[in-house]
Design a protein around this motif. Sequence first.
Motif, PDB file in Angstrom:
ATOM      1  N   PRO A 118      27.130 -23.717 -26.247  1.00 43.00           N
ATOM      2  CA  PRO A 118      27.176 -22.980 -24.974  1.00 43.00           C
ATOM      3  C   PRO A 118      28.310 -23.379 -24.020  1.00 43.00           C
ATOM      4  CG  PRO A 118      25.256 -24.424 -25.075  1.00 43.00           C
ATOM      5  CD  PRO A 118      25.939 -24.551 -26.380  1.00 43.00           C
ATOM      6  N   GLU A 119      29.092 -24.417 -24.343  1.00 40.44           N
ATOM      7  CA  GLU A 119      30.247 -24.711 -23.480  1.00 40.44           C
ATOM      8  C   GLU A 119      31.305 -23.616 -23.585  1.00 40.44           C
ATOM      9  OE1 GLU A 119      32.275 -28.476 -23.603  1.00 40.44           O
ATOM     10  OE2 GLU A 119      30.401 -29.551 -23.328  1.00 40.44           O
ATOM     11  N   LEU A 120      31.241 -22.857 -24.690  1.00 39.72           N
ATOM     12  CA  LEU A 120      32.204 -21.764 -24.897  1.00 39.72           C
ATOM     13  C   LEU A 120      31.683 -20.523 -24.174  1.00 39.72           C
ATOM     14  CD1 LEU A 120      34.798 -21.055 -26.532  1.00 39.72           C
ATOM     15  CD2 LEU A 120      33.294 -20.202 -28.324  1.00 39.72           C
ATOM     16  N   PHE A 160      38.507 -23.460 -19.556  1.00 38.28           N
ATOM     17  CA  PHE A 160      37.142 -23.249 -19.078  1.00 38.28           C
ATOM     18  C   PHE A 160      36.159 -23.798 -20.104  1.00 38.28           C
ATOM     19  CE2 PHE A 160      33.127 -21.470 -18.058  1.00 38.28           C
ATOM     20  CZ  PHE A 160      33.132 -21.402 -16.666  1.00 38.28           C
ATOM     21  N   ARG A 161      35.285 -24.692 -19.629  1.00 37.67           N
ATOM     22  CA  ARG A 161      34.173 -25.175 -20.468  1.00 37.67           C
ATOM     23  C   ARG A 161      32.921 -25.080 -19.620  1.00 37.67           C
ATOM     24  NH1 ARG A 161      36.731 -30.605 -23.457  1.00 37.67           N
ATOM     25  NH2 ARG A 161      38.475 -29.485 -24.384  1.00 37.67           N
ATOM     26  N   ASP A 162      31.932 -24.397 -20.143  1.00 37.89           N
ATOM     27  CA  ASP A 162      30.706 -24.223 -19.354  1.00 37.89           C
ATOM     28  C   ASP A 162      29.870 -25.497 -19.478  1.00 37.89           C
ATOM     29  OD1 ASP A 162      28.916 -23.090 -17.718  1.00 37.89           O
ATOM     30  OD2 ASP A 162      28.376 -21.412 -19.019  1.00 37.89           O
ATOM     31  N   GLU A 163      30.374 -26.556 -18.850  1.00 34.43           N
ATOM     32  CA  GLU A 163      29.743 -27.879 -18.936  1.00 34.43           C
ATOM     33  C   GLU A 163      28.302 -27.802 -18.451  1.00 34.43           C
ATOM     34  OE1 GLU A 163      31.070 -30.846 -19.855  1.00 34.43           O
ATOM     35  OE2 GLU A 163      33.230 -30.447 -19.927  1.00 34.43           O
ATOM     36  N   ILE A 164      27.443 -28.513 -19.138  1.00 35.04           N
ATOM     37  CA  ILE A 164      26.017 -28.479 -18.753  1.00 35.04           C
ATOM     38  C   ILE A 164      25.812 -29.128 -17.383  1.00 35.04           C
ATOM     39  CG2 ILE A 164      25.462 -30.600 -20.055  1.00 35.04           C
ATOM     40  CD1 ILE A 164      22.760 -29.236 -20.731  1.00 35.04           C
ATOM     41  N   MET A 168      36.422 -34.296 -11.433  1.00 35.22           N
ATOM     42  CA  MET A 168      36.235 -35.191 -12.569  1.00 35.22           C
ATOM     43  C   MET A 168      35.642 -34.446 -13.766  1.00 35.22           C
ATOM     44  SD  MET A 168      36.846 -38.487 -12.254  1.00 35.22           S
ATOM     45  CE  MET A 168      36.038 -39.543 -11.084  1.00 35.22           C
ATOM     46  N   ARG A 169      34.618 -33.690 -13.541  1.00 34.60           N
ATOM     47  CA  ARG A 169      34.037 -32.877 -14.615  1.00 34.60           C
ATOM     48  C   ARG A 169      33.809 -31.479 -14.086  1.00 34.60           C
ATOM     49  NH1 ARG A 169      32.548 -33.598 -19.457  1.00 34.60           N
ATOM     50  NH2 ARG A 169      32.689 -35.848 -19.272  1.00 34.60           N
ATOM     51  N   GLY A 170      34.839 -30.660 -14.207  1.00 35.11           N
ATOM     52  CA  GLY A 170      34.740 -29.285 -13.735  1.00 35.11           C
ATOM     53  C   GLY A 170      34.349 -28.369 -14.878  1.00 35.11           C
TER      54      GLY A 170
HETATM   55 MG    MG Z   1      33.760 -32.657 -23.114  1.00 35.68          MG
END
Ligand code: MG
Length: 576
Positions: free
Chosen positions: A91-93, A139-143, A150-152
Amino acid sequence: MRYSKLLAPTLRDTPADAEVVSHQLLLRAGFIRRVTSGVYDYLPMGLRVLRNIEHVVRQEMNRAGAQELLLPMVQPSELWKKSGRWDKYGPELLRFHDRHQHESCLGPTHEEVICDLMSRELRSYKQLPMNLYQIQNKFRDEIRPRFGLMRGREFVMKDAYSFHANESCLAEEYDNMYQTYQRIFTRLNLKFRAVEADNGSIGGSASHEFHVLADSGEDLIAHCSACDYAANVEKAISKAPAYSYDDSTLQTVSTPRTSAVEDVASLLNAPLSQLLKTLIFTITGGDLDGQHIAACVRGSDQVQDIKLIRALGADEIHLASSETLQQLQSSIGFSGPVALACPVYIESSLQGAFGLIAGSNQQDEHLSAVNLQRDVPNAIYIDLRQTQEGDVCTHCAANIAMSRGIEVGHIFALGTAYAKPMEVMFQDEQGKRAVATMGCYGIGVSRLMAAIVEQCHDDSGITWPVHLAPFQVSVITLGKSETALAASQQIYEGLLDLDIQALWDDRKERPGVKFKDAELMGIPLRIVVGDRGLESDTLELKTRLGGAAEASLAAVCQTAQTMLQEMVQEIPSSNT
Ligand code: MG
Ligand code: ATP
């Protein structure tokens, strides 16, 4: 730039939702604003810093022989299906359909796109090696997007991809990039460390991460206190302390309502290291998809998930559900390896251990005097435990220390993992068609901005190194007199003539407000222009870190230039 026209909305108070200092200061100094979760605006000051960081990265990449291009952010699903990652990436994609129902995704990385390009453009070994890079939004749909830049979810990355005719040529470029990264992070004035990294699910022959050392880092780094060995804890190896306990016959001991290893240890008056911690996992992906396994380490150790995932060839592992434990005839909190109905993986340093205390798989009972060879004859021994502070280095026998790190770069010898499915082929020297060998090299450019602030700040705000600061000099006008304004303008323009980035604080604000803003933003040098100084023709110059000087109106720009040059000289140009 005149401050009265600048969009730099500084804040006096720390925003409540910002946990780490870099996030707090970048918001307070008016460098960034949040649009939505993990997505930020870079305001003019923030963009200036970002560009300064990019400049260093670009210069060193160009010097290393790489060439810049720009690839699209929107990527068609076909390419990802071809590489096999459309189903794997998770799901990060971020996937979507366009008006023609065509499926695409936003690029979290660009192996597919660059391989597609090279599969069409690469023809002969004579074109190789080649290293192509870009600085671009990913773009990464980070959880869990957090800590600001830092973590976008949307962030700026420098990603480079190299193509080679063979492994030895890749190894040379890998080394070239390793050296280049050392130069980049040194020029950015960072305390950093290159560490051995997990190769990820792709495999490949080598991988290093570059970590900025900071307490707010999300990664844990193991490093030797004496030699050069350093590795991400996901990969780190070390010698576990040796223990021995008495060997005797297996016995059942009653441990009512006592399942946590710490509690069992204190109930039975045994050291934690004598206990065996057993975790049962369900596997996702790979050949063992859907199966369950047990993993055992000493009570004083932790299972390192990534090591286990790699050993199992899995994509993910999850702690087994209570139904699974029932099926395996085990009991929550009382699991143990003896007579367990699933494969048992035991930490390799426990091979031959005896006298251990383990769960019995029965509620409220443990086993004592477990002898692994005798009682768990089919166990599989693998490197499973997480390296800890105080372990012994396998290279030199000194102690291992642990530090927190922010991953700002990652280099990776990919081999043919992408080139093969994506058909990046060329004609080799013998005239035969061959698959290209690849490396990839990432730098978190926007994350770097946060990492630099983590290392460069004090109680008053940010303390940018001079070459990264949004402006090098702030000209602060005191009062509203025509003389002070005219002199300020003269100085401001004099600085611009010397090619010095200057911010003229011409606002109708109190001096205290102006000083505070300049300090918060981390402008390395300030020149104060007020009637009193002008009358005596002695203007005050002050550096952000406490240095001071005086100069006449006629000499002040020159003095500023000299002071800036001295500051630049303090910044290392490279540590190679
Ligand atoms: Mg990563
Ligand atoms: P992480 O473990 O932090 O998620 P990663 O291993 O997924 O990083 P890579 O795929 O190697 O990262 O990406 C290259 C670089 O991009 C990283 O070294 C990091 O500096 C940066 N980066 C990765 N994810 C993010 C993010 N969500 N926000 C900002 N920068 C990121």
